[in-house]
Scaffold this motif. Structure first.
Motif: not given
Length: 287
Positions: A123-127, A197-206, A208-210, A242-247
């Motif tokens: 997950a990334e913030l894009v400028v 706040e930034i993050g992502c989920s796979v099939n509803g499971e969070v 990444q969160s940061g 990207t914050p921590s939590g990559v697969g």
């Protein structure tokens, strides 16, 4: 202000409605979403006067990449200390910069084909650059930003890490490996564009969160460091890390599979919802 690429046409978004820029401006501005960045200051002066009576409701699934044909796409690795640690690195002393390409761009609701079985999320913030930036000091950097959007820096880890030395970037080049959107949000819409706040989920499971407040090199510093080397052009994209939590860093490791749905968000900026399918990706429009 919030602008978007609605089925290939530039629009201003207001609540749940869209203003077609070409029509509302009586053809002063083109319908081409990419062209607006070359005239960003002129456009932002005009936009508040756009005739609200021309708004229409729209289907969000028709939204495409807000910047479909950037001249340059930059990305920064290991820009959160927790992500550096999970990969066995210390925090870098200088931004670790690589590139992506516009053939990798796709939209906020696109289905992405998986070229292998080790595709990872980031997950990334894009400028988005709105005014040419060359040798710009950090304190003036935000004045060169058109806005922010949400992005994913998808990575095929096997291809990325194969060989000695490994080719860090090439596993990030596949078509569809840079979803962005759903819109561009100007910094004045946000209480603090440096703390989102930034993050992502796979099939509803969070997974990444940061917060972007934890960027090692914040947006202003990235623009300063990059623009010291080369000009950043209107419409260029900068993936900020990207914050921590990559697969790949999990135990056991986890990757995206056909049928998965990856949702990615940045607070106040928006949310992507990308599905995944088996098969080799094909190059197409940034949808």
């Amino acid at each position: 202000m919030r602008i978007a690429n609605l089925a290939g046409r530039l629009v201003i978004l207001r609540d749940e409605t869209a203003i077609d820029v070409e029509g509302a401006s009586d053809h002063r501005f083109s319908a081409d979403p990419q062209s607006i960045y070359e005239r960003w200051e002129e456009f932002t002066d005009w936009a508040p006067t756009a005739d609200a009576s021309t708004t229409v409701r729209y289907d969000p699934r028709q939204l495409r990449a807000p910047v479909p044909r950037p001249a340059q796409v930059f990305a920064v690795g290991l820009n959160y200390a927790d992500h550096a640690r999970e990969n066995g690195f210390t925090a870098p002393a200088e931004p670790s910069v690589f590139t992506k390409f516009r053939t990798s761009l796709t939209g906020p609701y696109a289905t992405v084909a998986l070229p292998g079985d080790t595709v990872d999320w980031e997950a990334e913030l894009v400028v988005v650059i709105g005014r040419c930036a060359h040798r710009v000091p950090a304190e003036k950097a935000w004045s060169h930003v058109a806005g922010l959007t949400v992005g994913q820096d998808l990575s095929e880890r096997t291809r990325q890490l194969i060989g000695s030395p490994a080719q860090f970037s090439i596993g990030k080049f596949f078509p569809g490996f840079a979803p962005t959107g759903p819109e561009l949000v100007t910094p004045d819409e946000l209480t603090d564009p440096d703390a989102l706040e930034i993050g992502c989920s796979v099939n509803g499971e969070v997974v990444q969160s940061g917060s972007t407040s934890r960027l090692i090199f914040p947006v202003s510093v990235l623009i300063e460091r990059l623009s010291a080397v080369l000009p950043l052009l209107p419409g260029d994209l900068l993936f900020t890390g990207t914050p921590s939590g990559v697969g790949h860093a999990r135990d056991p490791q986890r990757y995206l599979t056909a049928g998965d749905v990856l949702e990615t968000w940045v607070g106040g900026v928006g949310r992507l919802r990308n599905a995944f399918a088996a098969g080799q990706p094909a190059v197409g429009a940034a949808r």
